[in-house]
Design an enzyme around this catalytic site. Structure first.
Site, short mmCIF file in Angstrom:
data_model
loop_
_atom_site.label_atom_id
_atom_site.label_comp_id
_atom_site.label_asym_id
_atom_site.label_seq_id
_atom_site.Cartn_x
_atom_site.Cartn_y
_atom_site.Cartn_z
CG ASP A 27 -1.82 1.24 1.27
OD1 ASP A 27 -2.62 1.40 0.34
OD2 ASP A 27 -1.69 2.04 2.22
CG ASP B 7 -1.15 3.51 5.88
OD1 ASP B 7 -2.18 3.84 5.27
OD2 ASP B 7 -0.36 4.32 6.39
CD GLU C 92 -4.65 0.36 -3.40
OE1 GLU C 92 -5.88 0.44 -3.27
OE2 GLU C 92 -3.85 1.11 -2.81
#
Length: 398
Positions: A189, A355, A274
């Site tokens: 992340d 996170d 992502e």
């Protein structure tokens, strides 16, 4: 064993003589001129619903050299000029393939100053590189050795805005081989408080390279702003000082990302990240500078090509997957999760670091998509597409 060795570009600084610098500057200008002339010709043909290919622009180049106005194109090596036409052909191929926008004209002030030489336009012997139209080899600072027995297939010479000269040698590197398979996987992340948060709980600090040099950059920019537009020498000197600060920031950022991505690829077989729309995110005026300094897109690019080199897998999940709002323990989805909430407790009693929880969810959905074959690379035109998640098998009606 890899059948075809990986081709890598080895970049070095060099110090040209006055004659070499003048020759390269002329070459840069001619490359830019030929590229713009060919682009103008192809654009004009495009308005007539015609297509001009590389062979036709190559014939145009021969005709241009015979004119009195463009006779100076004969004074430099013809290979970089032909390579400029090939680069333009690649740009149009990407445009027609809807992978890039329409090619743009090169600017004398803003475009990259570079020239590409193929094997017929340079000589590389005993560690000495001599380019066409030059009598002396380049004084290269060999900061690292080339692969043993490597012969460059392409040489690219460039000069950055700070006035530094670089030469890039494209060689086959047989030392790049797939690593031994590992059973480790990690979800990542990205963020601003911490550059990376791993699903293992590790957090990588954000160096904030631009912030560290912000005062020096502001001082250099103020001095540049005080120079009159007509004050050529002094303004050019002030501009180079600004460019040197930017170059320092860029070099440190790239070095940090290289070390980080190499470590992640060596330690993990599967890496899940992502699919962030960085271009849209930097439109936020309050976060644009911090997001640009984090260089998330550059991080992803390095991660992907190094994974291909070393036989690793990078999985990119849907950008709309609610990784921060989903409990990694029970799967409950929260209604809201503002950015100022860094820790939260789920109804199941689990307390999450925002996170770390997001990284765990990214890893889980990436591995699920990989096993189930779900789409983890959504089309740009369908932002509402469902995230890659494990689905229950549906009953078929008889």
């Amino acid at each position: 064993m890899r059948a075809t060795p990986v081709k890598r570009a080895f970049k070095y600084r060099f110090c040209p003589t006055d004659a070499q610098a003048a020759e390269l500057s002329r070459t840069f200008g001619c490359v830019r001129k030929v590229y713009n002339l060919a682009l103008a010709a192809r654009t004009e043909a495009w308005t007539r619903q015609e297509r001009v290919n590389y062979d036709q622009t190559s014939a145009m180049l021969t005709a241009w050299k015979k004119t009195e106005e463009l006779a100076y194109l004969c004074d430099v090596s013809s290979v970089p000029l032909q390579q400029a036409l090939r680069h333009l052909q690649t740009a149009f191929t990407n445009f027609f393939g809807k992978r890039a926008g329409y090619p743009r004209f090169k600017s004398r002030k803003r475009s990259r100053r570079s020239a590409e030489y193929t094997a017929s336009a340079f000589r590389f012997r005993g560690g000495w590189l001599t380019l066409a139209k030059m009598t002396e080899p380049l004084d290269i600072v060999w900061s690292r050795p080339l692969p043993e027995g490597a012969l460059p297939s392409t040489v690219t010479v460039s000069q950055d805005a700070a006035g530094r000269w670089f030469v890039s040698l494209l060689c086959e590197d047989p030392s790049v081989q797939p690593l031994a398979a590992a059973d480790t996987a990690v979800g990542i992340d990205v963020g601003l408080d911490h550059l990376l948060t791993l699903s293992t709980g590790e957090k990588v600090a954000n160096p904030r390279h631009e912030r560290r040099d912000r005062a020096r950059l502001a001082q250099a920019q103020r001095r540049l702003a005080r120079k009159a537009l007509g004050d050529g020498a002094n303004r050019a000197k002030a501009r180079r000082k600004v460019a040197k600060v930017y170059a320092r920031i860029t070099d440190r950022r790239r070095d940090h990302l290289h070390k980080l991505t190499t470590r992640l690829v060596r330690e993990n077989q599967t890496i899940v990240i992502e699919d962030l729309a960085v271009r849209n995110m930097v439109k936020n005026a309050g976060l644009a500078r911090a997001i640009s300094d984090a260089a998330w897109w550059e991080f992803r690019g390095m991660l992907e090509y190094k994974a291909r080199w070393y036989g690793r897998e990078v999985i990119v999940i849907d950008r709309w997957f609610p990784s921060s709002k989903l409990c990694s323990a029970c799967g409950a989805l929260q209604d809201k999760m503002p950015l100022n909430v860094r820790e939260w407790t789920c109804d199941c009693g689990t307390t999450h670091d925002r996170d770390v929880n997001a990284a765990k969810n990214i890893l889980a959905v990436g591995l699920t998509a990989s096993v189930c074959g779900a789409g983890v690379r959504p089309q740009r035109s369908t932002p509402g597409r469902q995230s890659a998640m494990k689905q229950k098998p549906q009953r078929r009606e008889p």
